[in-house]
Design an enzyme around this catalytic site. Sequence first.
Site, mmCIF file in Angstrom:
data_model
loop_
_atom_site.group_PDB
_atom_site.id
_atom_site.type_symbol
_atom_site.label_atom_id
_atom_site.label_comp_id
_atom_site.label_asym_id
_atom_site.label_seq_id
_atom_site.Cartn_x
_atom_site.Cartn_y
_atom_site.Cartn_z
ATOM 1 N N HIS A 161 0.854 -1.189 0.000
ATOM 2 C CA HIS A 161 0.000 0.000 0.000
ATOM 3 C C HIS A 161 0.889 1.238 0.000
ATOM 4 C CE1 HIS A 161 -3.776 2.046 0.414
ATOM 5 N NE2 HIS A 161 -3.503 2.560 1.594
ATOM 6 N N ASN B 183 -4.103 8.627 4.233
ATOM 7 C CA ASN B 183 -4.502 7.421 3.513
ATOM 8 C C ASN B 183 -5.508 7.778 2.419
ATOM 9 O OD1 ASN B 183 -4.669 4.742 2.824
ATOM 10 N ND2 ASN B 183 -5.630 4.058 4.713
#
Length: 356
Positions: A258, A278
């Site tokens: 990620h 995020n």
Amino acid sequence: MYFKFIICFILFVAITCNSLDDWQKFKHDYNKQYKTVEEEAERKQIFLRNMENMKEYQRTHPDATFTMKINHLTDRRSKELVTGSKFFSNIHSEKNQKSIQIESNVPTSLDWRDKGVITGVYDQGQMGTASAIAAVEVIESYHAIRTKNLVKGSISQVINCCPEDTNIFDCILTKLGGSICGATFYNSSSAACDRDACQPVAAFNKINRFEPANEDTMLTIIQESPLYIGIDASQIGFEMYTQGVYRDKGCSQTTIDHTLQLIGYGESSGIPYWLCKNSWGTNWGDRGYIRIERGVNTCGIANIVEQVEYIDVTDVTDVTDVTDTTDVTGDAVRQFTFNGLSLALFCFVLHLFSNL
């Protein structure tokens, strides 16, 4: 014997009812609607499993430095949230030793949001486009720092041009010339890469890579602009994080799945942390952000670190092109003439005094 059985049965029913209540509340709170009965049944099982994993983590980690709760992604599998790209997997590097010695010229904390150069939190949904989002965010922020103008870049353009299994910044340089369109101006009619779809609003022409990076180095370079970083986000603690400093020995330092935008750092209750943005929406984490323990390469946060820059060629002086137009010969002649006249005047005065 029967009494124990009845007690166990009652406890089982109570736990099951609570879980079902959680499921109904989850669907209501996040307006969850599924296309088929089969899909809802599948999502329900994933939800219940994630709930159980969260409770188990909380039970086995009573001293955890962060909190967890249900969010809009609790009915998702881990692999739906992180990338399966081979580009990020199995990054091998030396572990960084804990080193939190802050130099005197580096502030004890930093949050680039306070400087107005961070756009709102994106929600990638199920597209699996975290690398494109983080890259666009880094370019947006650098452009805002450089020009004092914050604009939202087109993630769709970058997704169309740069698949997940490529180095995102290299791809943007190669296929888009380091420029990105504005989010409101990109109107490509297809999924094909369209470099000329609009007038670019932000650009870079240099990639600074720090791979693997020392976290002290990261502390220095983030003073210039936010960073693009990779991380292992596959653990239940990360997926259901809400507040505090994320510290999880169960995550990997070498398998990166990620990407995030690293926008600052600080310290909370004596624990140094990195502040990251995020791409899972504002219902996740602390309104879309997470604090990750700093100084121990938590979840591989120091293994992939990149930063963009724009080098203005007009600011670069090439000494070979500089021509000195000073007339050195003329200066020398004038100096010689002045010195000769001075000497003649001195001799004339000396001659007068000698005849007295």
